[in-house]
Design a protein around this motif. Structure first.
Motif, PDB file in Angstrom:
ATOM      1  N   VAL A  56      93.559   3.840 -80.441  1.00 21.03           N
ATOM      2  CA  VAL A  56      93.049   5.052 -79.815  1.00 21.03           C
ATOM      3  C   VAL A  56      91.872   5.555 -80.642  1.00 21.03           C
ATOM      4  O   VAL A  56      91.931   5.573 -81.869  1.00 21.03           O
ATOM      5  N   CYS A  57      90.807   5.945 -79.953  1.00 23.21           N
ATOM      6  CA  CYS A  57      89.622   6.474 -80.640  1.00 23.21           C
ATOM      7  C   CYS A  57      90.011   7.760 -81.366  1.00 23.21           C
ATOM      8  O   CYS A  57      90.578   8.669 -80.743  1.00 23.21           O
ATOM      9  N   PRO A  58      89.722   7.876 -82.657  1.00 21.40           N
ATOM     10  CA  PRO A  58      90.100   9.083 -83.397  1.00 21.40           C
ATOM     11  C   PRO A  58      89.274  10.309 -83.011  1.00 21.40           C
ATOM     12  O   PRO A  58      89.668  11.426 -83.307  1.00 21.40           O
ATOM     13  N   LEU A  59      88.154  10.114 -82.335  1.00 15.39           N
ATOM     14  CA  LEU A  59      87.322  11.245 -81.955  1.00 15.39           C
ATOM     15  C   LEU A  59      87.667  11.802 -80.575  1.00 15.39           C
ATOM     16  O   LEU A  59      87.879  12.994 -80.406  1.00 15.39           O
ATOM     17  N   ASP A  81      80.236   4.086 -81.474  1.00 14.29           N
ATOM     18  CA  ASP A  81      78.781   4.032 -81.517  1.00 14.29           C
ATOM     19  C   ASP A  81      78.136   4.152 -80.143  1.00 14.29           C
ATOM     20  O   ASP A  81      77.057   4.732 -80.010  1.00 14.29           O
ATOM     21  N   LYS A  82      78.785   3.623 -79.089  1.00 15.28           N
ATOM     22  CA  LYS A  82      78.148   3.546 -77.775  1.00 15.28           C
ATOM     23  C   LYS A  82      78.788   4.423 -76.707  1.00 15.28           C
ATOM     24  O   LYS A  82      78.120   5.216 -76.063  1.00 15.28           O
ATOM     25  N   ASP A  83      80.096   4.261 -76.481  1.00 16.49           N
ATOM     26  CA  ASP A  83      80.742   4.841 -75.303  1.00 16.49           C
ATOM     27  C   ASP A  83      81.529   6.123 -75.560  1.00 16.49           C
ATOM     28  O   ASP A  83      82.051   6.701 -74.617  1.00 16.49           O
ATOM     29  N   CYS A  84      81.632   6.580 -76.784  1.00 17.25           N
ATOM     30  CA  CYS A  84      82.494   7.715 -77.109  1.00 17.25           C
ATOM     31  C   CYS A  84      81.972   8.999 -76.470  1.00 17.25           C
ATOM     32  O   CYS A  84      80.784   9.312 -76.549  1.00 17.25           O
ATOM     33  N   LYS A  85      82.889   9.725 -75.833  1.00 15.32           N
ATOM     34  CA  LYS A  85      82.522  10.968 -75.161  1.00 15.32           C
ATOM     35  C   LYS A  85      83.023  12.170 -75.965  1.00 15.32           C
ATOM     36  O   LYS A  85      83.410  13.183 -75.405  1.00 15.32           O
ATOM     37  N   TYR A  86      82.967  12.070 -77.270  1.00 12.67           N
ATOM     38  CA  TYR A  86      83.441  13.141 -78.150  1.00 12.67           C
ATOM     39  C   TYR A  86      82.516  14.346 -78.043  1.00 12.67           C
ATOM     40  O   TYR A  86      81.295  14.225 -78.123  1.00 12.67           O
ATOM     41  N   GLN A  91      86.510  21.381 -78.874  1.00  6.91           N
ATOM     42  CA  GLN A  91      87.586  21.796 -79.754  1.00  6.91           C
ATOM     43  C   GLN A  91      87.806  23.306 -79.700  1.00  6.91           C
ATOM     44  O   GLN A  91      88.903  23.788 -79.894  1.00  6.91           O
ATOM     45  N   LYS A  92      86.751  24.063 -79.439  1.00  5.37           N
ATOM     46  CA  LYS A  92      86.850  25.512 -79.487  1.00  5.37           C
ATOM     47  C   LYS A  92      86.846  26.153 -78.103  1.00  5.37           C
ATOM     48  O   LYS A  92      86.562  27.325 -77.967  1.00  5.37           O
ATOM     49  N   GLN A  93      87.164  25.389 -77.072  1.00  3.57           N
ATOM     50  CA  GLN A  93      87.237  25.960 -75.739  1.00  3.57           C
ATOM     51  C   GLN A  93      88.408  26.920 -75.656  1.00  3.57           C
ATOM     52  O   GLN A  93      89.465  26.680 -76.212  1.00  3.57           O
ATOM     53  N   LYS A  94      88.214  27.994 -74.904  1.00  4.16           N
ATOM     54  CA  LYS A  94      89.258  28.984 -74.761  1.00  4.16           C
ATOM     55  C   LYS A  94      90.335  28.460 -73.824  1.00  4.16           C
ATOM     56  O   LYS A  94      90.049  27.844 -72.809  1.00  4.16           O
ATOM     57  N   ILE A  95      91.570  28.740 -74.168  1.00  4.03           N
ATOM     58  CA  ILE A  95      92.703  28.288 -73.368  1.00  4.03           C
ATOM     59  C   ILE A  95      93.089  29.349 -72.349  1.00  4.03           C
ATOM     60  O   ILE A  95      93.332  29.073 -71.196  1.00  4.03           O
ATOM     61  N   PHE A  96      93.131  30.603 -72.775  1.00  2.00           N
ATOM     62  CA  PHE A  96      93.544  31.699 -71.910  1.00  2.00           C
ATOM     63  C   PHE A  96      92.326  32.232 -71.152  1.00  2.00           C
ATOM     64  O   PHE A  96      91.611  33.100 -71.632  1.00  2.00           O
ATOM     65  N   THR A  97      92.080  31.691 -69.969  1.00  2.92           N
ATOM     66  CA  THR A  97      90.878  32.054 -69.219  1.00  2.92           C
ATOM     67  C   THR A  97      91.170  32.748 -67.892  1.00  2.92           C
ATOM     68  O   THR A  97      90.256  33.255 -67.262  1.00  2.92           O
TER      69      THR A  97
END
Length: 144
Positions: A56-59, A81-86, A91-97
């Motif tokens: 699993v990609c760590p990012l 290097d190429k396909d990662c969509k990190y 990471q800081k998106q709000k959960i309670f919206t």
């Protein structure tokens, strides 16, 4: 030693034990005693060929498919290097919206809690029609 032609010596350099029931490593093909048959015990350089785990990609936490014979570290590195969509901002998106639509209430919920009668989005405290003075359909709100 009465029967020196029976068995084989362990291929581990530090062991060389004569084993009458030697075991053959299914990855590298060498012969080992019971103490060194595991891949980690004899530091098998071909263990990656038999590894059936999906890395699993760590990012981005995406499973990376690895073909037989490929080294997983190289495949994951190429993905990074190429396909990662990190997305670090993710990471800081709000959960309670989902804000409660009852006047005066400022609570927010993770999931939308919709009223079946008026279609408004409410917090857990105001989710029932009686709690938010629902003006939806003209059907009775409760059977009591």
């Amino acid at each position: 030693m009465e029967l020196p032609w029976l068995g084989e010596h362990c291929s581990e350099r530090t062991c060389k034990q004569l084993d009458f029931l030697p075991l053959k490593c299914d990855a590298c093909g060498e012969v080992f005693c019971k103490d060194h048959i595991r891949y980690d015990d004899h530091k098998c350089s071909s263990a990656y060929k038999k590894n059936v785990q999906v890395p699993v990609c760590p990012l981005c936490n995406t499973p990376i498919p690895v073909q037989k014979g490929e080294i997983p570290d190289i495949v994951v590195g190429a993905h990074m290097d190429k396909d990662c969509k990190y997305n670090p901002a993710q990471q800081k998106q709000k959960i309670f919206t989902n804000k409660c639509t009852k006047p005066g209430c400022r609570r927010k919920e993770m999931m939308k809690v919709l009223c079946e009668q008026c279609g408004g989005s409410f917090c857990i405290k105001h989710r029932h029609p009686l709690d938010h003075a629902c003006r939806g359909s003209s059907q009775p709100i409760s059977k009591a």
